[in-house]
Design an enzyme around this catalytic site. Structure first.
Site, PDB file in Angstrom:
ATOM      1  N   THR A   1     -27.124 -11.778 -13.241  1.00  0.00           N
ATOM      2  CA  THR A   1     -25.710 -11.444 -13.499  1.00  0.00           C
ATOM      3  C   THR A   1     -25.153 -12.510 -14.437  1.00  0.00           C
ATOM      4  O   THR A   1     -25.535 -13.681 -14.325  1.00  0.00           O
ATOM      5  CB  THR A   1     -24.927 -11.473 -12.166  1.00  0.00           C
ATOM      6  OG1 THR A   1     -25.313 -10.349 -11.405  1.00  0.00           O
ATOM      7  CG2 THR A   1     -23.416 -11.438 -12.382  1.00  0.00           C
TER       8      THR A   1
ATOM      9  N   GLY B   1     -20.535  -4.043  -6.377  1.00  0.00           N
ATOM     10  CA  GLY B   1     -20.554  -5.423  -5.865  1.00  0.00           C
ATOM     11  C   GLY B   1     -19.250  -6.159  -6.150  1.00  0.00           C
ATOM     12  O   GLY B   1     -18.198  -5.549  -6.370  1.00  0.00           O
TER      13      GLY B   1
HETATM   14  N1  ASP Z   1     -22.992 -10.400  -7.500  1.00  0.00           N
HETATM   15  C1  ASP Z   1     -23.787  -9.341  -8.056  1.00  0.00           C
HETATM   16  C2  ASP Z   1     -23.645  -8.117  -7.183  1.00  0.00           C
HETATM   17  O1  ASP Z   1     -23.704  -8.252  -5.980  1.00  0.00           O
HETATM   18  C3  ASP Z   1     -25.221  -9.681  -8.203  1.00  0.00           C
HETATM   19  C4  ASP Z   1     -25.512 -11.079  -8.699  1.00  0.00           C
HETATM   20  O2  ASP Z   1     -24.625 -11.833  -9.021  1.00  0.00           O
HETATM   21  O3  ASP Z   1     -26.683 -11.428  -8.818  1.00  0.00           O
HETATM   22  O4  ASP Z   1     -23.532  -7.049  -7.691  1.00  0.00           O
END
Ligand code: ASP
Length: 350
Positions: free
Chosen positions: A214, A244
């Site tokens: 991300t 998310g």
């Molecule tokens: N926070 C992101 C989600 O849960 C994933 C990540 O940051 O790796 O969609």
């Protein structure tokens, strides 16, 4: 050096203009001038089980090259007097366009084998914000999030509606195939194989590590304005239209000129429940904590107490940068208020 001479000239000019006035006034003005000229930028490209022993030298170089390009491009905008919003959008677009990260090209796959992208952006001066969730044909979701903020009266749009809006405002649309990458498809297959073997929740301990990448950026511009943004493909093997924290203002992204800007990465469900990005800002506002203290408390105490993991990047109104995570690594890069570039992948003890 040039900057110092510039400030010296400004100081002399202000002193001259204030001759005969209360000397403390001129000192205040110089102080304001200096604070307003402070620039800083920080980016992340995901947190997780990022271990030196698992990353080859050539991959390490590849990650660092894109991180450096992204952070330098954002900084150049700030140096030329551009806004923190422009810097954040530009830096994130570079990361979205790289297949190495879980955002834009290179996004993880859902359980159905599709790529559903989430993004958000916020500016600290006006507290305006824009977000999109579950888009499948928008090349740069961060640009769509910004369009939602600037060209609509809404804060958040999802799926088909968001895509119709993207078309209306003339953004680049791509065939969903554009987001396909071999490595993310393999990660989906591994996750699905574990799923069928264990018959447990799709949030098995390894699924979290199939998704790191991300991306996010926080910047402070010459006018003292902070902006923050985050973009992601979410979690590998996500189902049922799962969304998310990344597109949720206050959870994955937050910006307030009087406290800080934050972009988060990690296990999104916990970041939503902990309202992580806003919690850091609130601790600064109401409890007088510094950015570093507030981020440490949230990431090293509150988040793990709930069972969550991940990290944040942040900048406060004085240009101090914080990069805090409770995983073994977080891809991150910054150019701080002294102009110093730093690019790191792992925790300090690796
Ligand atoms: N926070 C992101 C989600 O849960 C994933 C990540 O940051 O790796 O969609």
């Amino acid at each position: 050096m040039k900057k110092n001479i510039f400030f010296l000239c400004i100081s002399l000019l202000l002193c001259a203009c204030n001759k005969g006035n209360n000397p403390s006034n001129s000192a205040d003005q110089v102080q304001i001038q200096i604070e307003k000229e402070t620039l800083a930028i920080v980016i992340h490209a995901g947190a997780g089980t990022i271990l030196k022993e698992n990353i080859s030298d050539s991959m390490e170089l590849a990650y660092k090259t894109v991180l450096e390009k992204s952070v330098r491009s954002g900084y150049e905008i700030l140096e030329n007097g551009g806004t923190s919003l422009d810097a954040v959008e530009t830096s994130i677009r570079i990361l979205e366009d790289s297949p190495l990260f879980n955002a834009g090209k290179g996004a993880v796959f859902t359980n159905a084998g599709t790529n559903e992208l989430d993004a958000s952006i916020m500016e600290g001066k006006t507290k305006n914000a824009g977000a999109v969730a579950g888009v499948t044909t928008v090349k740069n979701p961060i640009t769509l999030a910004r369009a939602v903020m600037e060209q609509s009266e809404h804060v958040m749009m999802a799926r088909k509606g968001a895509e119709t809006f993207a078309k209306e405002v003339g953004l680049t649309l791509v065939d969903p195939e554009y987001f396909y990458t071999e490595s993310r498809m393999k990660a989906l297959k591994r996750a699905q194989h574990r799923d069928s073997a264990s018959k447990t929740s799709y949030y098995d301990p390894f699924a979290k590590d199939e998704k790191f990448g991300t991306v996010g950026c926080v910047a402070l511009d010459k006018s003292g304005n902070i902006a923050a943004g985050t973009s992601t493909g979410g979690m590998t093997n996500k189902r049922w239209g799962r969304i998310g924290d990344s597109p949720i203002i206050g959870a994955g992204t937050y910006a307030n000129n009087s406290t800080c800007g934050i972009s988060a990465t990690g296990w999104g469900e916990f970041f939503i429940r902990g309202v992580i990005a806003y919690d850091i800002s609130a601790m600064m506002e109401y409890a007088g904590l510094s950015l570093q203290e507030a981020a440490n408390k949230v990431i090293h105490e509150k988040l793990p107490e709930m069972g969550g993991d991940g990290g944040i990047i942040g900048i406060d109104q004085k240009g101090n940068i914080a990069t805090v995570f409770n995983t073994s690594g977080m891809f991150r890069a910054s150019i701080d208020k002294t102009g110093t570039l730093s690019i790191e992948l792992y925790s300090e003890d690796q």
